[in-house]
Design a protein around this motif. Structure first.
Motif, short mmCIF file in Angstrom:
data_model
loop_
_atom_site.label_atom_id
_atom_site.label_comp_id
_atom_site.label_asym_id
_atom_site.label_seq_id
_atom_site.Cartn_x
_atom_site.Cartn_y
_atom_site.Cartn_z
N PRO A 263 0.84 -1.22 0.00
CA PRO A 263 0.00 0.00 0.00
C PRO A 263 0.87 1.25 0.00
N LYS A 264 0.50 2.23 -0.80
CA LYS A 264 1.25 3.47 -0.92
C LYS A 264 0.86 4.46 0.18
N SER A 265 1.86 5.17 0.71
CA SER A 265 1.60 6.15 1.75
C SER A 265 1.10 7.45 1.12
N THR A 266 0.23 8.12 1.83
CA THR A 266 -0.31 9.39 1.34
C THR A 266 0.49 10.59 1.84
N TYR A 267 1.56 10.34 2.63
CA TYR A 267 2.35 11.44 3.18
C TYR A 267 3.20 12.08 2.09
N LYS A 268 3.21 13.39 2.06
CA LYS A 268 4.02 14.14 1.09
C LYS A 268 5.02 15.00 1.85
N PRO A 269 6.31 14.66 1.77
CA PRO A 269 7.30 15.47 2.50
C PRO A 269 7.39 16.87 1.91
N PRO A 270 7.71 17.83 2.74
CA PRO A 270 7.84 19.20 2.21
C PRO A 270 9.02 19.29 1.24
N PRO A 271 8.92 20.15 0.26
CA PRO A 271 10.02 20.27 -0.73
C PRO A 271 11.28 20.83 -0.08
N ASP A 272 12.42 20.39 -0.57
CA ASP A 272 13.70 20.87 -0.07
C ASP A 272 13.95 22.30 -0.52
N ILE A 273 14.34 23.14 0.43
CA ILE A 273 14.65 24.54 0.12
C ILE A 273 16.16 24.64 -0.10
N PRO A 274 16.61 25.08 -1.26
CA PRO A 274 18.07 25.16 -1.50
C PRO A 274 18.70 26.27 -0.66
N LYS A 275 19.95 26.05 -0.32
CA LYS A 275 20.68 27.05 0.46
C LYS A 275 21.07 28.22 -0.44
N GLU A 276 21.34 29.36 0.18
CA GLU A 276 21.74 30.54 -0.56
C GLU A 276 23.21 30.42 -0.98
N ALA A 277 23.51 30.98 -2.12
CA ALA A 277 24.86 30.86 -2.68
C ALA A 277 25.87 31.58 -1.79
N ASN A 278 27.12 31.16 -1.91
CA ASN A 278 28.19 31.79 -1.14
C ASN A 278 28.30 33.27 -1.52
N GLY A 279 28.44 34.10 -0.51
CA GLY A 279 28.55 35.54 -0.75
C GLY A 279 27.23 36.26 -0.76
N PRO A 517 -6.80 3.17 5.36
CA PRO A 517 -8.24 2.94 5.14
C PRO A 517 -8.50 1.52 4.63
N SER A 518 -9.50 0.88 5.22
CA SER A 518 -9.85 -0.50 4.84
C SER A 518 -10.87 -0.48 3.72
N ASP A 519 -10.66 -1.32 2.71
CA ASP A 519 -11.59 -1.47 1.59
C ASP A 519 -11.64 -2.94 1.21
N PRO A 520 -12.58 -3.34 0.38
CA PRO A 520 -12.69 -4.78 0.04
C PRO A 520 -11.42 -5.35 -0.58
N GLY A 521 -10.58 -4.51 -1.18
CA GLY A 521 -9.39 -5.05 -1.82
C GLY A 521 -8.34 -5.55 -0.85
N ILE A 522 -8.30 -5.01 0.40
CA ILE A 522 -7.26 -5.41 1.34
C ILE A 522 -7.82 -6.02 2.62
#
Length: 558
Positions: A263-279, A517-522
């Protein structure tokens, strides 16, 4: 009166007192004992008779045995003591020995005195002054690379080494800072750092206290060539990490094809925020730290938005070890070096200020830009005015947004299979954050309930014409700034924690996830009874019979 040789010694009168007998005798030996002594009856030094050799040797042995008796108090004996006295007299040959024989005896006893010690002897304790001298000895050695550094400073026109002693003098007017010795040691340590690293500008940022060791922090700007090399190295590491992740994902996909899909999880991790460039932004400067002046400088890694966001939710004391783990909830993404770098970024963004008008935006740049330049036409206000009004101070470091960056960026959206998911994500998109503009007045900073964000005062009221304006942050205890004419500086001495009127309460763990969630398939079904099986078979036979009849009817019609 000489005694006649014909006289009989036995006829001589004897004293009635025992002490007289002891004086005539030799030591504790009494006349009735064998080997009494050299003056016993039958022998006299004035007689020409030769005594018995055995008797004489026995007397000598008894006398020596008496002299070798050990004292129960000092553990010494008279025989060795006389021998040491004679040795000392013959070696030194002092004048009037008979007058100072008692003093010589005392000196010999003192020389033989030994302190009662345990079997395990204590190690030699090095005095603290010697340890400090050895620790800071390397700071006073002039290295060969200093001449090259001086030539570079002459070409650039501006020395990269800050005048730490001058800064310490101004802060000392308000009772802020370190001792003069430690300030000078830090001054020499920064000089060694500049000789080793390709540094364009350098500044003593401050000192963060730890439970075991402290951190001395230097804020530097590297030369452009070095920054480009660092960026290429970091990009190469990121590319290698992405390729490794792709390979791992490909292997996982192959394994998933072979195995049945769970069964696939419905959780969606937050997107990665890139770090700011040097300087730019939170990574505008590079920071080097050391525990004590004279120890090697260690470069801190760049800070990421995830580290800043997590650092706002936790409160940990530093240990003084950069590789120490940070055990907290929520889990901090990194070790103590990353946590230290995140706190430095937060403190710098909230407390680094300058007199209003000292910096200005370049003509070609906008106000939202991250660059500024010194205003050569700046006229410093008097100290009394800077003490009375907070509008004479301004931030020259950008505010950090809730996202963990100084400049907001739209999170990268991952491709989804269904269009419905994409529509839901569009609805849940975050609104663009906007913080305070650069060079904003500190009078606009919000206070902490009834406590103002800043406290400003003069270094002295007795001599106001030579006073220095001192600014103190109430949000970050330990952050100070001074201003005197065109000179100003920011510094931090503290534990690296933000002020909070209430006790720190760790974040609660997220609520437990709901069951799948339980359904007839599982869902597992109950076994049918015999009657249900018979009815199911009868229904199948009827359906087959009807299907055959329909086929026969179609054939007859054709």
């Amino acid at each position: 009166m000489d005694r006649s040789p014909e006289s009989d010694p036995a006829e001589e009168p004897q004293s009635a007192y025992p002490q007289d007998a002891r004086e005539v005798g030799h030591g504790p030996y009494q006349p009735h004992e064998p080997g009494y002594g050299l003056d016993q009856p039958g022998y006299s030094p004035y007689e020409d008779e030769i005594p018995d050799p055995q008797t004489r040797m026995l007397a000598i042995k008894n006398a020596k045995a008496y002299l070798l008796k050990t004292s129960t108090k000092s553990g010494l004996n008279l025989y060795d003591h006389f021998a040491n006295i004679l040795t000392k007299i013959l070696d030194e040959q002092p004048a009037n020995t008979v007058d100072i024989i008692e003093n010589i005896s005392q000196d010999v006893k003192r020389a033989q005195f030994r302190k009662k010690m345990d079997t395990l002897r204590d190690e030699h304790v090095i005095p603290p002054t010697v340890e400090a001298a050895e620790k800071y000895k390397a700071l006073f050695v002039k290295e060969g690379g200093e001449d090259e550094q001086e030539e570079l400073e002459e070409e650039m026109g501006q020395p990269s080494l800050p005048n730490v002693m001058e800064t310490a003098f101004y802060f000392e007017q308000a009772g802020i800072g370190l001792s003069r010795d430690e300030s000078y040691y830090i001054f020499l340590a920064l000089k060694n750092l500049i000789n080793v690293q390709p540094i364009q500008t350098c500044r003593f940022w401050g000192k963060i206290l730890g439970l075991e060791m402290n951190y001395i922090i230097a804020e530097v700007q590297l030369r452009e060539e070095e920054e480009e090399e660092e960026e290429t190295e970091e990009e190469g590491e990121e590319i290698i990490a992405e390729e490794q992740n792709e390979m791992d994902e490909a292997e996982e996909d192959e394994q998933k094809e072979k195995e049945p899909e769970p069964p696939k999880s419905t959780y969606k991790p937050p997107p990665d925020i890139p770090k700011e460039a040097n300087g730019t932004g939170t990574n505008k400067y590079v920071y080097f730290v050391c525990n004590e002046p004279g120890k090697p400088w260690v470069k801190l890694p760049p800070v990421t938005p995830a580290q800043i966001v997590c650092a706002r939710q936790i409160k940990k004391f530093f240990t003084g070890h950069l590789d120490a783990p940070v055990v907290s909830f929520p889990p901090f993404p990194g070790n103590e070096a990353n946590y230290l770098r995140a706190q430095i970024a937060r403190i710098s963004a909230g407390t680094h200020v300058s007199p209003t008008g000292f910096y200005q935006f370049p003509v070609d740049e906008e106000e939202e830009a991250d660059t500024y330049e010194e205003n050569l036409e700046f006229e410093p206000p008097p100290v009394a005015e800077m003490v009375e009004s907070l509008a004479t101070w301004a931030h020259h470091v950008k505010e950090i947004l809730k996202q963990g960056r100084c400049v907001w960026i739209k999170p990268a959206q991952k491709s989804e299979e269904n269009e419905e998911d994409e529509e839901e994500e569009e609805e849940e998109e975050q609104e663009e954050e906007r913080g305070q503009a650069l060079l904003t007045l500190i009078s606009e900073d919000e206070g902490i309930k009834n406590i103002p964000a800043w406290t400003v005062q003069a270094s002295t009221d007795l001599i106001p014409e030579y006073a220095v304006a001192i600014l103190q942050s109430n949000r970050w205890p330990g952050a100070y700034a001074f201003a005197s004419g065109r000179k100003f500086e920011n510094i931090y001495f503290g534990w690296g924690h933000k002020y909070n009127q209430e006790n720190h309460t760790p974040a609660l763990p997220p609520p437990a996830e709901a069951e799948f969630p339980s359904d007839p398939g599982i869902t597992e079904r109950a076994d049918p009874t015999v009657e249900e099986e018979m009815a199911f078979k009868a229904a199948q036979e009827e359906a087959l019979a009807e299907a055959e009849e329909e086929e026969n009817e179609e054939v007859e019609d054709d």
